[in-house]
Design a protein around this motif. Sequence first.
Motif, mmCIF file in Angstrom:
data_model
loop_
_atom_site.group_PDB
_atom_site.id
_atom_site.type_symbol
_atom_site.label_atom_id
_atom_site.label_comp_id
_atom_site.label_asym_id
_atom_site.label_seq_id
_atom_site.Cartn_x
_atom_site.Cartn_y
_atom_site.Cartn_z
ATOM 1 N N PRO A 97 -41.404 -60.147 -18.933
ATOM 2 C CA PRO A 97 -42.104 -60.088 -20.472
ATOM 3 C C PRO A 97 -41.676 -59.952 -21.625
ATOM 4 O O PRO A 97 -42.245 -60.405 -22.853
ATOM 5 C CB PRO A 97 -43.558 -60.021 -20.097
ATOM 6 N N PHE A 98 -40.447 -59.074 -21.580
ATOM 7 C CA PHE A 98 -39.940 -58.234 -22.386
ATOM 8 C C PHE A 98 -38.613 -58.574 -23.294
ATOM 9 O O PHE A 98 -38.060 -58.194 -24.370
ATOM 10 C CB PHE A 98 -39.539 -56.765 -21.857
ATOM 11 N N VAL A 146 -43.941 -66.472 -14.575
ATOM 12 C CA VAL A 146 -44.157 -65.614 -15.774
ATOM 13 C C VAL A 146 -44.131 -66.578 -16.851
ATOM 14 O O VAL A 146 -45.069 -66.733 -18.128
ATOM 15 C CB VAL A 146 -43.079 -64.604 -16.273
ATOM 16 N N THR A 147 -42.968 -67.912 -16.800
ATOM 17 C CA THR A 147 -42.827 -68.562 -17.354
ATOM 18 C C THR A 147 -43.794 -69.885 -17.719
ATOM 19 O O THR A 147 -44.131 -69.888 -19.367
ATOM 20 C CB THR A 147 -41.264 -69.353 -17.017
ATOM 21 N N TYR A 148 -44.161 -70.217 -17.247
ATOM 22 C CA TYR A 148 -44.674 -71.188 -16.594
ATOM 23 C C TYR A 148 -46.448 -71.212 -17.685
ATOM 24 O O TYR A 148 -47.575 -71.507 -18.783
ATOM 25 C CB TYR A 148 -45.629 -71.945 -15.706
ATOM 26 N N SER A 237 -40.322 -55.082 -31.700
ATOM 27 C CA SER A 237 -41.478 -55.937 -30.496
ATOM 28 C C SER A 237 -41.298 -55.814 -28.979
ATOM 29 O O SER A 237 -43.229 -55.552 -29.048
ATOM 30 C CB SER A 237 -40.883 -56.981 -30.217
ATOM 31 N N PHE A 238 -40.529 -54.499 -28.707
ATOM 32 C CA PHE A 238 -41.087 -53.747 -27.857
ATOM 33 C C PHE A 238 -42.280 -52.538 -27.462
ATOM 34 O O PHE A 238 -42.694 -53.037 -26.426
ATOM 35 C CB PHE A 238 -39.402 -53.709 -26.746
ATOM 36 N N ILE A 239 -41.776 -51.985 -28.122
ATOM 37 C CA ILE A 239 -43.080 -51.139 -28.757
ATOM 38 C C ILE A 239 -44.472 -51.989 -28.637
ATOM 39 O O ILE A 239 -45.311 -51.936 -28.628
ATOM 40 C CB ILE A 239 -42.688 -50.248 -30.265
ATOM 41 N N LYS A 240 -44.686 -52.992 -29.664
ATOM 42 C CA LYS A 240 -45.026 -53.787 -30.226
ATOM 43 C C LYS A 240 -46.122 -53.775 -28.646
ATOM 44 O O LYS A 240 -47.667 -54.241 -28.002
ATOM 45 C CB LYS A 240 -45.275 -54.685 -30.830
ATOM 46 N N MET A 376 -50.598 -63.070 -20.668
ATOM 47 C CA MET A 376 -50.199 -63.656 -19.270
ATOM 48 C C MET A 376 -49.276 -63.427 -18.429
ATOM 49 O O MET A 376 -48.822 -62.792 -17.535
ATOM 50 C CB MET A 376 -50.029 -64.935 -19.551
ATOM 51 N N ALA A 377 -47.967 -63.133 -19.010
ATOM 52 C CA ALA A 377 -46.700 -62.899 -18.830
ATOM 53 C C ALA A 377 -46.797 -61.418 -17.892
ATOM 54 O O ALA A 377 -46.797 -61.224 -16.764
ATOM 55 C CB ALA A 377 -45.848 -62.833 -19.538
#
Length: 408
Positions: A97-98, A146-148, A237-240, A376-377
């Motif tokens: 997800p990251f 995760v992807t789908y 983006s990671f922190i968010k 979702m992921a």
Amino acid sequence: MDDQEQPEKGIQNLPIDDPAMAQRKKRNKIRSLVAYWILGLCNNYGYVVMLTAADDIIGNTASDSTSKVRENCKYLSTGAILLADILPSLLIKSVAPFIPFIVHLRVALCVLLSASGFIAVALGGTLFVSIWGVILTSFCSGLGEVTYLQYSSFYKKNVVSAWSSGTGGAGVIGALSYTLLERIGMQTTLLVMLIIPAMTAISFWIILPKPSEEDIAEALEIQTKINEDELKSPKESFIKKIKLLPGLMKYMIPFGLVYLFEYFINQGTFEIIQIPNSLIAESSQYKWLQVTYQVGVFISRSSVSFWHIKHTWIMAVFQAINVIIFTTEAIYYYIPSFYIVVALVLWEGLLGGSSYVNTYYRIAHEVKPEDKQFSMAITGFADSAGIALAGMFAIFAHNAICNIPLPS
């Protein structure tokens, strides 16, 4: 205005009831549902087969570790097989997800991992290579889920129900088909199963209609911005994403608990519960309980189109009650009929499948569009973490029960 009522970009000048447009939308909707059902089936199939075969694997590898108190109890629980089958998936679910969402690369990797896993187990010839094949299959399952699920944000919300139903179908088909493996030969069967990664590729790149600016302009715009942010400012983006986690706990905690409880039951008690004088031989009861569980999962994972449950914590409470019932039954053998156990297992599966599909259904409807893919992921991490904990707890509980004398 509902997303199904909005006119598609680029064709606003056509009448809303234009037959060609309506037919194309209907066809694409059906293709999306079919593709996601097949993707769910293919993604979970290998994982289910391994768990259904777990009792046989333990029986073949742990013949010298039988309890002296209970003759039918081996100290190496099927929880050990569960751990081997879930930990790689847990690892990839915690990382994927990251990282940037490059969907075609991820799907290609899933196809490669799946095919490599089947080939390694079929042709490996050694325990090490076979286990490596299981690991590859587990990585495929985790990355695929995760992807789908992330990619489902590009389509109508009911593709989540199709995916969920497909994963439930994988449980039933996988559990039942294992009975054929012993008859036609393991190697031949696993090589035939190379059709699974082939079906994945066909479903994603041929059957599934490609999202376009015309169909889902808003989703594409959001995804483009997310990709740009992840590539330009990965730290921000990671922190968010980390800041989103507290708000997702209302989905993740009940979800993880349901899977912790149900897999503790399946891998910690099923193989101990053997009821004599039944039409089903004691040596086959474990497999049929697994099949029954998967039937319950399939039914409930296919149910959200008809009804949905908002308070998903209820399933965790009921599943905790099931833990008490199955654990005490494994110790005291007080249930008089195998078919009562079957009914309880069906109920257990219904709860597990309901938790899965209703959790993702809630996310699809309650989370903001720009946060939906990550939500979702990362929620998939909750069920895998619960399953991994269940595997560890099941090993200790199983061995403790093995040291308890049978009731007189």
